[in-house]
Enzyme design. Structure first.
Site, PDB file in Angstrom:
ATOM      1  N   ASN A  81       0.839  -1.196   0.000  1.00 45.17           N
ATOM      2  CA  ASN A  81       0.000   0.000   0.000  1.00 45.17           C
ATOM      3  C   ASN A  81       0.880   1.254   0.000  1.00 45.17           C
ATOM      4  OD1 ASN A  81      -2.294   1.752   0.437  1.00 45.17           O
ATOM      5  ND2 ASN A  81      -3.333   0.023   1.413  1.00 45.17           N
ATOM      6  N   HIS A 111      23.910   0.534  12.182  1.00 38.23           N
ATOM      7  CA  HIS A 111      25.045   1.411  12.454  1.00 38.23           C
ATOM      8  C   HIS A 111      25.726   0.972  13.746  1.00 38.23           C
ATOM      9  CE1 HIS A 111      23.943   4.307   9.305  1.00 38.23           C
ATOM     10  NE2 HIS A 111      22.694   4.041   9.643  1.00 38.23           N
ATOM     11  N   GLY A 147      -0.574  -1.566   8.808  1.00 37.68           N
ATOM     12  CA  GLY A 147      -0.032  -0.231   8.604  1.00 37.68           C
ATOM     13  C   GLY A 147       1.092   0.147   9.557  1.00 37.68           C
ATOM     14  N   ALA A 165      -0.600  -3.414  13.423  1.00 40.10           N
ATOM     15  CA  ALA A 165      -0.260  -2.047  13.025  1.00 40.10           C
ATOM     16  C   ALA A 165       0.673  -1.381  14.031  1.00 40.10           C
ATOM     17  CB  ALA A 165      -1.535  -1.222  12.875  1.00 40.10           C
ATOM     18  N   ARG A 171      12.993  -9.028  16.173  1.00 38.72           N
ATOM     19  CA  ARG A 171      13.434 -10.419  16.319  1.00 38.72           C
ATOM     20  C   ARG A 171      12.569 -11.312  15.439  1.00 38.72           C
ATOM     21  NH1 ARG A 171      12.107 -11.080  22.580  1.00 38.72           N
ATOM     22  NH2 ARG A 171      12.669  -8.901  22.496  1.00 38.72           N
ATOM     23  N   ARG A 188      -0.231 -14.864  19.898  1.00 39.39           N
ATOM     24  CA  ARG A 188      -0.759 -16.238  19.892  1.00 39.39           C
ATOM     25  C   ARG A 188      -0.580 -16.828  18.505  1.00 39.39           C
ATOM     26  NH1 ARG A 188      -5.632 -16.412  17.204  1.00 39.39           N
ATOM     27  NH2 ARG A 188      -6.862 -14.481  17.133  1.00 39.39           N
TER      28      ARG A 188
END
Length: 202
Positions: A81, A111, A147, A165, A171, A188
């Protein structure tokens, strides 16, 4: 070993290298052109080929921003999107049937933690640069990133995941997981109990 080879191998590299600078300049110019075109313009497809994004079928709503483009591969039916950012200083691999909500960012660059190694410096030829490295990102097939999800370098997201979102994924996320948060954590497993209506499996 060239600076590009070092970058792709996850080693410290010099981003001011002439080859890398030329690649980024070309890519940023093409992204700017892509973002200025209506989504029905056939030139958009040509630009994606020029960027060197490899793989299956995909649609990028735009605007988009890649660092290189040619270090990103996608599977079939990939959709991103609005406002997709992909800093592909290390390989970015996206599987089949992956959906991105607006504002998703895939960020492979890393960095140094110590400012003494992170801050810009001047090379003998007068060029200002810094030291950085990158880690690959791998997103399995059949995932949905909602999003404003940010995926950091070195992360693998397993097949069939949903990332909530605003999450920052630092990780690995195991397959078929619902995960969300800052930092992103598994909430879950996604199971048949999540089925919303009858639909043929494929």
């Amino acid at each position: 070993m060239s600076e590009k080879e070092k970058m792709l191998a996850g080693e410290l590299y010099d981003p001011s290298d002439e080859e890398l600078s030329a690649l980024r300049t070309k890519t940023h110019r093409l992204c700017l052109e892509y973002n200025g075109l209506p989504e029905t313009d056939k030139r958009r497809t040509e630009i994606l080929h020029e960027l060197g994004i490899s793989g299956g079928s995909f649609f990028l709503q735009g605007p988009v921003q890649f660092d290189y483009g040619c270090f990103t591969s996608v599977g079939k039916n990939f959709y991103a999107n609005f406002n997709f950012t992909c800093l592909d200083c290390c390989p970015v691999t996206i599987g089949d049937n992956v959906f991105f909500g607006p504002g998703v960012s895939l960020l492979t660059p890393v960095h140094p933690f110590r400012w003494q190694e992170r801050n810009p410096y001047v090379k003998q030829d007068g060029t200002v640069t810094d030291s950085e490295y990158a880690k690959p990102i791998n997103i399995g097939s059949n995932c949905w990133l909602a999003g404003n999800v940010t995926v950091c370098g070195g992360v693998a997201i397993g097949e069939g995941c949903v990332i909530g979102a605003g999450s920052v994924v630092t990780r690995d996320i195991p397959p078929d997981s619902l995960a969300a948060g800052v930092p992103c954590r598994v909430i879950r497993k996604i199971t048949d109990a999540d089925r919303m209506k009858a639909r043929p499996e494929f």
